[in-house]
Design a protein around this motif. Structure first.
Motif, short mmCIF file in Angstrom:
data_model
loop_
_atom_site.label_atom_id
_atom_site.label_comp_id
_atom_site.label_asym_id
_atom_site.label_seq_id
_atom_site.Cartn_x
_atom_site.Cartn_y
_atom_site.Cartn_z
N ILE A 106 0.23 4.31 -5.42
CA ILE A 106 -0.53 5.45 -4.88
C ILE A 106 -0.88 6.44 -5.99
O ILE A 106 -2.01 6.92 -6.10
CB ILE A 106 0.26 6.14 -3.75
CG1 ILE A 106 0.37 5.20 -2.55
CG2 ILE A 106 -0.41 7.45 -3.35
CD1 ILE A 106 1.27 5.72 -1.44
N GLU A 162 0.82 -1.21 0.00
CA GLU A 162 0.00 0.00 0.00
C GLU A 162 0.85 1.26 0.00
O GLU A 162 0.39 2.32 -0.41
CB GLU A 162 -0.92 0.01 1.23
CG GLU A 162 -1.99 -1.08 1.20
CD GLU A 162 -2.95 -0.97 2.37
OE1 GLU A 162 -2.82 0.01 3.15
OE2 GLU A 162 -3.82 -1.85 2.52
N THR A 163 2.10 1.15 0.44
CA THR A 163 2.98 2.32 0.50
C THR A 163 3.77 2.54 -0.77
O THR A 163 4.58 3.47 -0.85
CB THR A 163 3.95 2.17 1.69
OG1 THR A 163 4.66 0.93 1.54
CG2 THR A 163 3.20 2.18 3.01
N ASP A 164 3.56 1.69 -1.79
CA ASP A 164 4.29 1.84 -3.05
C ASP A 164 3.88 3.16 -3.71
O ASP A 164 2.71 3.36 -4.03
CB ASP A 164 3.97 0.66 -3.96
CG ASP A 164 4.56 0.85 -5.36
OD1 ASP A 164 5.63 1.50 -5.46
OD2 ASP A 164 3.95 0.37 -6.32
N PRO A 165 4.82 4.10 -3.93
CA PRO A 165 4.48 5.40 -4.54
C PRO A 165 3.83 5.24 -5.92
O PRO A 165 2.92 6.01 -6.27
CB PRO A 165 5.83 6.11 -4.64
CG PRO A 165 6.68 5.46 -3.60
CD PRO A 165 6.26 4.03 -3.57
#
Length: 259
Positions: free
Chosen positions: A28, A22-25
């Motif tokens: 996002i 979920e934190t993959d730029p």
């Protein structure tokens, strides 16, 4: 979009194995892009639908109606205006047809719920039966006069027609019934039955709607009611396609609780 990105990274020889985070730029950014594209497509679809009479509303519908010489009446809802636009379209071609007169009658007042157009015999005598939105469907003299004034205009009435405007409510049903409640039902259930019955006929009734004994029993058999004994009418009230039924007196007798 994620499939496309994976293919582009692979083609560039870049190892990309964090797309599940979920934190993959990248993910996002793609979520933002996907949302904006979906939102844009919705706006495009809404704009296209606003040009269709069946889906338009508000000022969009006003502009479409004006193209067919239909103007929103004071206090008229979108569904009523939409109905008038469609009738105006179908009635424009054969001047003197049923929809030609129906369109004129409906624009006479926002209080006109529906009208029926029919001839008497094979001669020039034409009847316009009016059903009102209020007064349990019974049009008053002012409403009948407003419709008559509109349909008698030179721009509406075919010169060979003799047009008479009448009330569509040709039958009155007086209802009498005995009511039993369930033990836990509050008395408000009984107290509200008459209003519920009258509202049901307004919502479901109309031209050509027969008021049957089974329909009356079903409408009186609201949640909390144990039993309904319908005393009146003793037979179904049947009308033709050009007439409507209105409720007269409603006499309900509370018989107690049947358990």
């Amino acid at each position: 979009m994620m499939v496309d990105v994976n293919a582009r990274f692979a083609a560039a020889g870049v190892t990309y194995d964090v797309g599940g985070l979920e934190t993959d730029p990248v993910k996002i950014v793609l979520e933002v892009a996907a949302y904006r594209e979906t939102f844009l497509r919705a706006r495009v679809n809404d704009a296209a639908k606003a040009n269709l009479v069946a889906f338009s509303g508000g000022t969009d519908l006003d502009h479409l109606a004006a193209f067919y010489d239909v103007v929103r009446l004071a206090g008229e809802r979108d569904d009523a205006l939409r109905k008038r636009v469609i009738i105006a379209i179908t009635g424009r071609s054969p001047a003197g047809g049923a929809d030609w007169y129906r369109s004129a009658a409906l624009r006479a007042s926002v209080r006109v719920r529906d009208v029926s157009i029919y001839r008497v015999g094979t001669g020039p005598d034409l009847r316009i039966a009016v059903l009102a939105t209020d007064n349990f469907g019974e049009p008053d003299a002012a409403l009948l006069a407003a419709v008559d004034a509109e349909v008698q205009k030179d721009a509406v009435r075919v010169i060979s027609d003799r047009v008479t405007v009448i009330s569509a409510t040709s039958a009155t049903v007086n209802v009498a019934a005995e009511i039993w409640l369930l033990p836990g039902a509050p008395m408000t259930v009984f107290d509200n039955l008459e209003a519920t019955l009258r509202a049901a006929l307004v919502a479901e009734g109309g031209l050509g709607f027969n008021v049957t004994r089974s329909w009356l029993t079903a409408k009186l058999h609201q949640p909390g009611v144990e039993k309904v004994s319908l005393l009146s009418p003793v037979a179904d009230v049947v009308v033709d396609d050009n007439s409507a039924v209105k409720v007269g007196t409603v006499t309900l007798t509370f018989q107690g609780r049947d358990r």
